[in-house]
Design an enzyme around this catalytic site. Structure first.
Site, mmCIF file in Angstrom:
data_model
loop_
_atom_site.group_PDB
_atom_site.id
_atom_site.type_symbol
_atom_site.label_atom_id
_atom_site.label_comp_id
_atom_site.label_asym_id
_atom_site.label_seq_id
_atom_site.Cartn_x
_atom_site.Cartn_y
_atom_site.Cartn_z
ATOM 1 N N GLY A 8 31.589 29.448 45.489
ATOM 2 C CA GLY A 8 30.208 30.118 45.598
ATOM 3 C C GLY A 8 29.686 30.355 44.166
ATOM 4 N N THR A 91 34.530 38.363 49.350
ATOM 5 C CA THR A 91 33.313 38.220 50.268
ATOM 6 C C THR A 91 33.536 39.403 51.427
ATOM 7 O OG1 THR A 91 33.343 35.865 50.102
ATOM 8 C CG2 THR A 91 32.364 36.719 52.013
ATOM 9 N N ASN A 116 35.628 45.309 47.621
ATOM 10 C CA ASN A 116 34.893 45.718 46.281
ATOM 11 C C ASN A 116 35.837 45.341 45.043
ATOM 12 O OD1 ASN A 116 33.764 47.431 43.892
ATOM 13 N ND2 ASN A 116 32.537 48.247 45.473
ATOM 14 N N MET A 117 35.602 44.775 44.214
ATOM 15 C CA MET A 117 36.142 44.351 42.876
ATOM 16 C C MET A 117 36.297 45.040 42.021
ATOM 17 S SD MET A 117 37.798 41.528 43.757
ATOM 18 C CE MET A 117 37.821 40.268 44.750
ATOM 19 N N HIS A 146 22.697 49.923 48.794
ATOM 20 C CA HIS A 146 22.860 48.747 48.095
ATOM 21 C C HIS A 146 21.358 48.029 48.129
ATOM 22 C CE1 HIS A 146 27.221 48.899 49.040
ATOM 23 N NE2 HIS A 146 27.254 48.180 48.127
ATOM 24 N N LYS A 150 21.416 42.803 50.797
ATOM 25 C CA LYS A 150 22.702 43.022 51.342
ATOM 26 C C LYS A 150 22.907 42.750 52.844
ATOM 27 C CE LYS A 150 26.956 45.480 51.032
ATOM 28 N NZ LYS A 150 27.815 44.237 50.828
#
Length: 255
Positions: A8, A91, A116-117, A146, A150
Site C-alpha cells: 500500500g 488498516t 492507530n500507530m 478525521h 476517511k
C-alpha cells in the site's frame, strides 16, 4: 539490517513510511507493492512490484497500510504463501473475516495489529482503562474527528479506546456501546458513547471524557501530522522483527 516491505505504498501514510525509512539506522526499504506506478522515486536498491511472492522474498518485515479490501487480499496471499514474514498491519475498518485470517497467519509468523500507530494513543489506551475503573460512576463519551476522506466511522482508534474503557469497567463493549445518540435518545446508566466528525484535513483527534456531577475529566490526543503514524509503523516493524509467531499489540512495546 532489517529490510522492510511496504504493502500500500501509494497511500498517504504509505508514502510517508517510504520517505521516512531512510532516517532510521539498521533499516532499509526492500520492495513496495502497488497496483500502479508510484509518482515518486524509491531509494537505491529498492523496487516496485505487483507480485506477492517477489514482495515477500524481498523483505524481513512487511508493513500494511492499505484498505480493507487490499488487506483482505494480502492476508489470503500470506495464508497461502510458504514464507513466514512478520507483518505490521495498520488498516482500519477490518471485518471478522480479516481478523480470523490474521489469527490464522499468526500461528506461523508474528503479526502486530494496531488501529492507530501513534505511540501516544497506545499510552492513552492504558490511561483511560485505569480511569474508567477508578471512576465507575462517570459517564464516558468519546469524540473523534478525521479528514473528509476517511471511510470508516467510528474510527478504529475510537473503538480501541472504547474497548479499553469497557475493559476497565469489566463490561463487554457490545453491551454498552452507543454510536447513534439520535436513535438511542436519553443516556442510560453505564453507556459508553462515540461521536464521529469528518472534515478538512484533520490527521486525527480523539477525546475521551469522563463526566461526573460538578466536574469532568477529558483526555485528548491530537495527531498534527500523519508522519506520526509512519514513524510508529516503522518502530513497530523494528520491534516485531525476530518475535515469535502470535498476534501482538502496540501496547506490548511499552511492557
Amino acid at each position: 539490517m532489517i529490510r522492510l516491505g511496504i504493502f500500500g505504498g501509494s497511500g498517504r501514510v504509505g508514502k510517508l513510511i517510504i520517505q521516512e525509512i531512510g532516517s532510521y539506522s539498521g533499516v532499509e526499504l526492500g520492495a513496495v507493492f502497488v497496483r500502479k506506478q508510484l509518482d515518486f522515486s524509491l531509494p537505491e536498491g529498492s523496487f516496485v512490484t505487483n507480485d506477492f511472492t517477489e514482495l515477500l522474498r524481498s523483505c524481513d518485515v512487511l508493513i500494511d497500510f492499505s484498505t480493507k479490501e487490499a488487506t483482505n487480499s494480502l492476508l489470503h496471499a500470506l495464508e497461502s504463501a510458504s514464507a513466514s514474514i512478520p507483518c505490521v498491519i495498520g488498516t482500519t475498518g477490518l471485518s471478522k473475516e480479516e481478523f480470523a485470517l490474521m489469527e490464522s497467519y499468526a500461528k506461523r509468523a508474528a503479526v502486530l495489529y494496531a488501529s492507530n500507530m501513534s505511540l501516544g494513543v497506545a499510552i492513552l489506551r492504558q490511561v483511560v482503562e485505569q480511569v474508567a475503573a477508578k471512576l465507575p460512576s462517570a459517564d464516558i463519551e468519546i469524540s473523534e474527528i478525521h479528514h473528509r476522506y476517511k471511510k470508516d466511522a467510528p474510527s478504529g482508534t475510537a473503538l480501541s479506546l472504547a474497548e479499553s474503557c469497557a475493559k476497565g469497567r469489566e463490561e463487554p463493549l457490545e453491551k454498552i456501546l452507543v454510536t447513534d445518540r439520535i436513535k438511542q435518545g436519553e443516556r442510560k446508566p453505564g453507556e459508553l458513547s462515540i461521536v464521529s466528525l469528518r472534515g478538512g484535513d484533520v490527521a486525527g483527534r480523539h477525546c475521551v471524557g469522563f463526566y461526573l456531577d460538578g466536574e469532568y475529566l477529558e483526555l485528548t490526543h491530537n495527531a498534527t501530522n500523519r508522519l506520526t503514524f509512519a514513524k510508529g509503523a516503522i518502530e513497530c516493524a523494528i520491534w516485531l522483527a525476530g518475535k515469535a509467531p502470535r498476534i501482538y499489540s502496540i501496547d506490548e512495546m511499552f511492557a
